[in-house]
Design an enzyme around this catalytic site. Structure first.
Site, PDB file in Angstrom:
ATOM      1  N   ARG B  57       0.809  -1.230   0.000  1.00 34.74           N
ATOM      2  CA  ARG B  57       0.000   0.000   0.000  1.00 34.74           C
ATOM      3  C   ARG B  57       0.836   1.271   0.000  1.00 34.74           C
ATOM      4  O   ARG B  57       0.506   2.222  -0.700  1.00 34.74           O
ATOM      5  CB  ARG B  57      -1.042  -0.027   1.123  1.00 34.74           C
ATOM      6  CG  ARG B  57      -0.538   0.002   2.508  1.00 34.74           C
ATOM      7  CD  ARG B  57      -1.491  -0.721   3.405  1.00 34.74           C
ATOM      8  NE  ARG B  57      -1.378  -2.157   3.201  1.00 34.74           N
ATOM      9  CZ  ARG B  57      -2.384  -3.002   3.197  1.00 34.74           C
ATOM     10  NH1 ARG B  57      -3.581  -2.583   3.381  1.00 34.74           N
ATOM     11  NH2 ARG B  57      -2.164  -4.280   3.026  1.00 34.74           N
ATOM     12  N   THR B  58       1.910   1.303   0.777  1.00 37.97           N
ATOM     13  CA  THR B  58       2.661   2.562   0.849  1.00 37.97           C
ATOM     14  C   THR B  58       3.326   2.872  -0.488  1.00 37.97           C
ATOM     15  O   THR B  58       3.255   3.995  -0.993  1.00 37.97           O
ATOM     16  CB  THR B  58       3.708   2.511   1.977  1.00 37.97           C
ATOM     17  OG1 THR B  58       3.045   2.169   3.193  1.00 37.97           O
ATOM     18  CG2 THR B  58       4.397   3.845   2.153  1.00 37.97           C
ATOM     19  N   LYS B  85      25.405  -6.150  -6.884  1.00 34.32           N
ATOM     20  CA  LYS B  85      26.802  -6.315  -7.296  1.00 34.32           C
ATOM     21  C   LYS B  85      27.757  -5.777  -6.239  1.00 34.32           C
ATOM     22  O   LYS B  85      28.951  -5.656  -6.468  1.00 34.32           O
ATOM     23  CB  LYS B  85      27.057  -5.552  -8.606  1.00 34.32           C
ATOM     24  CG  LYS B  85      26.215  -6.014  -9.771  1.00 34.32           C
ATOM     25  CD  LYS B  85      26.551  -5.167 -11.001  1.00 34.32           C
ATOM     26  CE  LYS B  85      25.627  -5.460 -12.161  1.00 34.32           C
ATOM     27  NZ  LYS B  85      25.716  -4.410 -13.191  1.00 34.32           N
ATOM     28  N   ARG B 107      12.019   3.499   2.096  1.00 36.23           N
ATOM     29  CA  ARG B 107      11.711   2.577   3.196  1.00 36.23           C
ATOM     30  C   ARG B 107      12.909   1.661   3.370  1.00 36.23           C
ATOM     31  O   ARG B 107      13.494   1.187   2.395  1.00 36.23           O
ATOM     32  CB  ARG B 107      10.461   1.761   2.871  1.00 36.23           C
ATOM     33  CG  ARG B 107      10.294   0.559   3.801  1.00 36.23           C
ATOM     34  CD  ARG B 107       8.981  -0.133   3.613  1.00 36.23           C
ATOM     35  NE  ARG B 107       7.882   0.703   4.083  1.00 36.23           N
ATOM     36  CZ  ARG B 107       6.636   0.242   4.230  1.00 36.23           C
ATOM     37  NH1 ARG B 107       6.338  -1.013   3.940  1.00 36.23           N
ATOM     38  NH2 ARG B 107       5.689   1.042   4.660  1.00 36.23           N
ATOM     39  N   HIS B 135       7.049   5.982  10.798  1.00 39.19           N
ATOM     40  CA  HIS B 135       6.352   5.901   9.517  1.00 39.19           C
ATOM     41  C   HIS B 135       5.406   7.107   9.461  1.00 39.19           C
ATOM     42  O   HIS B 135       4.196   6.969   9.594  1.00 39.19           O
ATOM     43  CB  HIS B 135       5.574   4.576   9.450  1.00 39.19           C
ATOM     44  CG  HIS B 135       5.007   4.247   8.101  1.00 39.19           C
ATOM     45  ND1 HIS B 135       5.133   5.079   7.004  1.00 39.19           N
ATOM     46  CD2 HIS B 135       4.301   3.177   7.677  1.00 39.19           C
ATOM     47  CE1 HIS B 135       4.515   4.526   5.963  1.00 39.19           C
ATOM     48  NE2 HIS B 135       4.002   3.377   6.358  1.00 39.19           N
TER      49      HIS B 135
END
Lengths: 178, 306
Positions: B57-58, B85, B107, B135
């Site tokens: 959702r975010t 890498k 995030r 958040h």
């Protein structure tokens, strides 16, 4: 801000609104295809008043909505206007003659933004512009179809429109920018 | 314009900025209800979504918000990037900054990473959740949901229920709710509380608050963050903390149940409650939270980039 001249009072504005209502009816050959959209903030009560007048003259319901042009401005990034107002166009504009209403026509930039906004809601048959005051100094090729009063001004002046719904009284004055 | 360059937590958001975001959200909500859900406001701006931890959702909400404002949004996916890498996160950021991005939404599973990123880059950063820390956009969309339901904040009684220790939502929300004058109670077993919870009102069973609360905010059980021993059992959780039909029915008139999603069905909220219909369903505002989330994030992007 120094008040320079009192231009219109309540009765003057009332007469102008009635005259413009008749002009709109005459040019569009009746009220059937008309919808009104007032530009936030003082175009909104003006659109409501014209719509109410036409309802009274013709005895049919006339739709009037409100439009905020903040998100369509051409100066976002230079001059942010943080507090966006509500847009509420809860009727179909497809095929309608849309009468866009604002208090003062100046550079034409607000109208340009409003045209972009309106076509996001559909494809009207026409968009016509009604303003209470046309003060000149256009920067875009825009003109009004219905004008309350032409008021040539200097750049250093500004027009102060007050309406009962937003300011408690009806008046138009010219003030010198301080 | 917001007073701060970046949104990293709710602690540092001023009351003025919070009110500005909430009042602008109303206008953006209208755009999502149109047939043509797009305005040209942020045309030419580039936003990058950097999600180092999974999200539905975010991430989607930020993507939709940016697109409805006509910004270009790029989804950076760590698992297919040069991080694989062995490129460091700082070098990755340097690369992205060099491409003239205007804003980073990030995030990360490690608390504090977002703050580090913000110090390093010169452009605005939005914390979309960092570890157990914060958040903030979730808290803001929750606040907006409350505003739409109640029309005020002052004096509302909120119970925040569940795993308080591991939850970034708990930290962001508690802070913001208290800032707005709401009366916050934590409902959590001792093992889910931080070491220092002095000054917090704490209860251990949802039954202690269920009849009195205006808002019951269910925290998601952080199953992915259970690095210590898990709560004794689901049955135990159900006994003290779960929203079930019996408890839902005891809630007072006009009260609501919130959850930041995704719901662990049968743990925080039972299937019956999730799928209930009729009058009681009006109490469950989880979908409203998601809808309002897009409007709130549009307001935030506009105020940060406009």
């Amino acid at each position: 801000m120094i008040e320079k001249a009192h231009i219109l009072n309540e009765d003057d504005i009332d007469r102008i609104i009635r005259r413009i209502s008749h002009e709109i009816l005459e040019r569009n050959k009746g009220p059937e295809s008309l919808v009104f959209i007032g530009i936030q903030k003082r175009g909104v009560p003006l659109a409501d008043r014209i719509a109410k007048n036409i309802e009274k003259f013709e005895g049919i319901e006339i739709k009037a909505g409100k439009l905020d042009i903040t998100f369509y401005r051409d100066d976002i990034g230079q001059n942010i206007k943080p507090n966006a107002r509500i847009t509420d166009i809860s009727f179909d504009i497809e095929g309608k003659n849309v009468i866009l209403v604002d208090d003062v026509l100046y550079t034409g930039r607000t109208v340009r933004a409003a045209l972009d906004a309106i076509i996001d809601f559909g494809r009207p048959r026409s968009i016509q512009l009604a303003v209470l005051i046309d003060r000149g100094h256009r920067e875009f090729p825009v003109r009004a179809d219905y004008v309350g009063k032409n008021l040539p001004t200097s750049i250093n002046e500004s027009i102060e429109v007050k309406l009962k719904e937003t300011d408690g009284l009806d008046s138009v004055t010219v003030v010198e920018k301080g | 314009m917001l007073n701060k360059k970046s949104i990293l937590d709710t602690d540092s958001l001023s009351l003025e900025d919070i009110k500005l975001i909430l009042s602008n959200a109303d206008s953006f909500l209208e755009i999502s209800r149109r047939d043509v859900k797009k305005v040209p406001t942020l045309r030419g701006k580039t936003v990058i979504n950097m999600f180092f931890e999974s999200s539905t959702r975010t991430r989607t909400s930020f993507e939709i918000a940016a697109k409805r404002l006509s910004a270009d949004i790029i989804n950076f996916s760590p698992s297919t990037s040069s991080l694989k890498k062995g490129e460091s996160i700082i070098d990755t950021l340097k690369t992205i900054i060099s491409m003239k991005v205007d804003l980073i939404v990030i995030r990360h599973s490690d608390s504090g990473t977002v703050k580090m990123v913000d110090r390093f880059v010169g452009i605005p950063v939005i914390n979309a959740g960092d570890g157990k820390y914060q958040h903030p956009t979730q808290a803001l969309l929750d606040l907006y949901t409350i505003k739409k339901r109640f029309g005020k904040f002052e004096g509302l009684k909120v119970a925040i229920v569940g795993d308080f220790l591991d939850s970034r939502v708990a930290r962001s929300n508690m802070n913001l709710f208290e800032k707005m004058g709401m009366d916050v109670t934590i409902v959590s077993p001792t093992m889910f509380l931080p070491e220092d919870f002095s000054g917090m009102k704490v209860k251990h069973c949802i039954d202690d608050v269920i009849e009195d609360a205006d808002i019951v905010y269910m925290l998601r059980m952080q199953l992915e963050r259970q690095d210590r021993k898990f709560y004794p059992s689901v049955m135990e959780y159900n006994r003290f903390l779960t929203m079930d039909m019996e408890r839902l029915k005891r809630m007072k008139h006009g009260s609501i149940v919130m959850h930041p999603g995704p719901v662990n069905r049968g743990i925080e909220i039972t299937d019956e409650v999730m799928d209930t219909s009729g009058e009681l369903a009006e109490k469950i505002v989880i979908e409203e939270q998601v809808t309002f989330g897009v409007a709130v994030r549009m307001a935030i992007l506009y105020l940060m980039l406009g």
